[in-house]
Design an enzyme around this catalytic site. Structure first.
Site, PDB file in Angstrom:
ATOM      1  N   GLU A  72      -0.772  -3.113  10.874  1.00  0.00           N
ATOM      2  CA  GLU A  72      -0.710  -4.531  10.539  1.00  0.00           C
ATOM      3  C   GLU A  72      -2.097  -5.104  10.271  1.00  0.00           C
ATOM      4  O   GLU A  72      -2.304  -5.843   9.299  1.00  0.00           O
ATOM      5  CB  GLU A  72      -0.026  -5.294  11.677  1.00  0.00           C
ATOM      6  CG  GLU A  72       0.029  -6.804  11.489  1.00  0.00           C
ATOM      7  CD  GLU A  72       0.912  -7.225  10.338  1.00  0.00           C
ATOM      8  OE1 GLU A  72       0.813  -8.400   9.929  1.00  0.00           O
ATOM      9  OE2 GLU A  72       1.677  -6.395   9.816  1.00  0.00           O
ATOM     10  N   HIS A  75      -3.729  -3.868   6.996  1.00  0.00           N
ATOM     11  CA  HIS A  75      -3.136  -4.611   5.880  1.00  0.00           C
ATOM     12  C   HIS A  75      -3.778  -5.992   5.764  1.00  0.00           C
ATOM     13  O   HIS A  75      -4.100  -6.449   4.651  1.00  0.00           O
ATOM     14  CB  HIS A  75      -1.626  -4.731   6.110  1.00  0.00           C
ATOM     15  CG  HIS A  75      -0.923  -5.507   5.043  1.00  0.00           C
ATOM     16  ND1 HIS A  75       0.018  -6.470   5.313  1.00  0.00           N
ATOM     17  CD2 HIS A  75      -1.032  -5.479   3.695  1.00  0.00           C
ATOM     18  CE1 HIS A  75       0.453  -6.998   4.190  1.00  0.00           C
ATOM     19  NE2 HIS A  75      -0.161  -6.420   3.195  1.00  0.00           N
ATOM     20  N   HIS A 134       7.333 -13.150   0.758  1.00  0.00           N
ATOM     21  CA  HIS A 134       6.013 -12.532   0.868  1.00  0.00           C
ATOM     22  C   HIS A 134       5.904 -11.345  -0.082  1.00  0.00           C
ATOM     23  O   HIS A 134       4.877 -11.150  -0.745  1.00  0.00           O
ATOM     24  CB  HIS A 134       5.787 -12.085   2.315  1.00  0.00           C
ATOM     25  CG  HIS A 134       4.359 -11.767   2.640  1.00  0.00           C
ATOM     26  ND1 HIS A 134       3.297 -12.517   2.183  1.00  0.00           N
ATOM     27  CD2 HIS A 134       3.805 -10.776   3.390  1.00  0.00           C
ATOM     28  CE1 HIS A 134       2.166 -12.013   2.628  1.00  0.00           C
ATOM     29  NE2 HIS A 134       2.453 -10.947   3.350  1.00  0.00           N
ATOM     30  N   HIS A 249      22.733  -4.957  -4.759  1.00  0.00           N
ATOM     31  CA  HIS A 249      21.474  -4.383  -5.247  1.00  0.00           C
ATOM     32  C   HIS A 249      21.744  -3.184  -6.159  1.00  0.00           C
ATOM     33  O   HIS A 249      21.096  -3.026  -7.195  1.00  0.00           O
ATOM     34  CB  HIS A 249      20.612  -3.959  -4.053  1.00  0.00           C
ATOM     35  CG  HIS A 249      19.288  -3.375  -4.454  1.00  0.00           C
ATOM     36  ND1 HIS A 249      18.416  -4.006  -5.306  1.00  0.00           N
ATOM     37  CD2 HIS A 249      18.689  -2.201  -4.116  1.00  0.00           C
ATOM     38  CE1 HIS A 249      17.340  -3.264  -5.469  1.00  0.00           C
ATOM     39  NE2 HIS A 249      17.481  -2.157  -4.767  1.00  0.00           N
ATOM     40  N   HIS A 307       9.141   3.634  -4.007  1.00  0.00           N
ATOM     41  CA  HIS A 307      10.153   2.790  -4.659  1.00  0.00           C
ATOM     42  C   HIS A 307       9.664   1.349  -4.760  1.00  0.00           C
ATOM     43  O   HIS A 307       9.916   0.665  -5.768  1.00  0.00           O
ATOM     44  CB  HIS A 307      11.456   2.860  -3.860  1.00  0.00           C
ATOM     45  CG  HIS A 307      12.650   2.331  -4.579  1.00  0.00           C
ATOM     46  ND1 HIS A 307      13.006   2.729  -5.853  1.00  0.00           N
ATOM     47  CD2 HIS A 307      13.591   1.415  -4.215  1.00  0.00           C
ATOM     48  CE1 HIS A 307      14.100   2.104  -6.231  1.00  0.00           C
ATOM     49  NE2 HIS A 307      14.473   1.284  -5.260  1.00  0.00           N
TER      50      HIS A 307
END
Length: 332
Positions: A72, A75, A134, A249, A307
């Site tokens: 975290e 990032h 986000h 999806h 992906h």
């Protein structure tokens, strides 16, 4: 370093931020640090036994997991560096006036909003609509940086050629614009699937196992607020709602594929757009293969991250095709 090269370097860093964000989310490390912008009240992850004990006492509901906490924070560090570079780019664009000030100003504002979304992701405990926003913000930032780079590196075509493009290729422009909207909607569906932990609900191809059509729950699947929960980690929706998200999806992927195949076919007719057609076809094929691999191999981490990057690449490829169609004289 020229502004064009600075934007190019910033693009590389933006891709790294998106990859790190995906890896962090898919590693269930989105709450690796329960506070923001630090981690357990510190700039660095608590390391010593004494610091860890203090952190655990301050946040008894979430004991320190160093690996997730570091994911975290790394990032956040890289995202912060990206923000600094974008601020530099904005200042230079305002001074040099090589492009309109609107786009770099929009990008700077988007970075600030992304930082707020990052904070809300933590403070609202992975509320899916914030997590999805986000992700979309990151993709929008990448696409906007690419658009700025193209404007800086590609000189404008003469006015007469622009007029020729507008008069002779209205249908192609419409198809390209619709394709871009559909890709954006599919990216949103992918973000909603991921943020609700629905990626592993369906394990069969092409849609889902069993009589899935009898269990669809659209009202639960698209409850954007999902009020009444203190923590959204690992999802709060029931099986039927998650299955509905996943099914939508997948159907969205089919619709997107058909639309992009049409765009590819239309672009292929024009010699000046064959490279764009091949680019979209290549990225689309890769993205479909990664999506199938996610199902067949039950969401391996590296495939899931790829992906995510594939979705970003497809968005940029279709945006670039639109940019070329709108700014280039398209000739047969």
């Amino acid at each position: 370093m020229s502004t064009t090269n600075l934007v190019r370097f910033t693009l590389y860093l933006a891709v790294v931020v998106i990859a790190l964000g995906a890896y962090t989310r898919l590693s269930d490390a989105g709450l690796g640090c329960p506070d923001w912008p630090g981690c357990y009240g510190k700039i660095l992850v608590p390391q010593s036994q004494e610091d860890i004990a203090v952190a655990n006492q301050a946040y008894p509901e979430r004991a320190v997991e160093p690996y997730k906490a570091w994911l975290e924070m790394i990032h956040r560090y890289v995202a912060g560096s990206l923000g600094v570079l974008i601020a530099w780019i904005t200042v230079r664009c305002w001074k040099e006036r090589t492009v309109s000030r609107v786009l770099p100003t929009f990008i700077a504002g988007l970075v600030i909003f992304q930082a707020l979304l990052g904070m809300w992701t933590v403070t609202l405990k992975l509320l899916p609509v914030i997590v999805m926003a986000h992700l979309l913000g990151g993709f929008t930032l990448l696409a906007s940086l690419f658009l700025l780079y193209w404007k800086l590196s590609h000189p404008p075509v003469p006015h007469g050629l622009q007029r020729l493009t507008g008069e002779s290729n209205h249908g192609l422009k419409s198809i390209a614009a619709i394709a871009l909207v559909i890709v954006i909607l599919q990216v949103m569906l992918g973000g909603w699937t991921s943020s609700n932990y629905a990626a592993l609900v369906c394990t069969r191809l092409p849609i889902c196992e069993g009589q899935w059509w009898t269990m669809l729950d659209f009202s639960g699947a698209f409850d954007w607020l999902q009020a009444g929960h203190d923590n959204y980690e690992f999802g709060v929706l029931g099986y039927e709602s998650r299955m509905t998200i996943h099914v939508v999806h997948r159907i969205g992927a089919m619709v997107t594929t058909l639309c992009l195949v049409l765009l590819i076919a239309k672009c292929w007719r024009w010699s000046s757009l064959k490279s764009e057609a091949m680019l979209v076809a290549l990225v689309l094929t890769l993205q479909l293969c990664l999506g199938i691999a996610n199902v067949v191999f039950h969401l391996p981490l590296w495939v899931a991250v790829a992906h995510n990057l594939g979705a970003a690449s497809l968005l940029v490829a279709v945006l670039y095709t639109n940019y070329r169609i709108w700014t280039t004289a398209v000739r047969d």
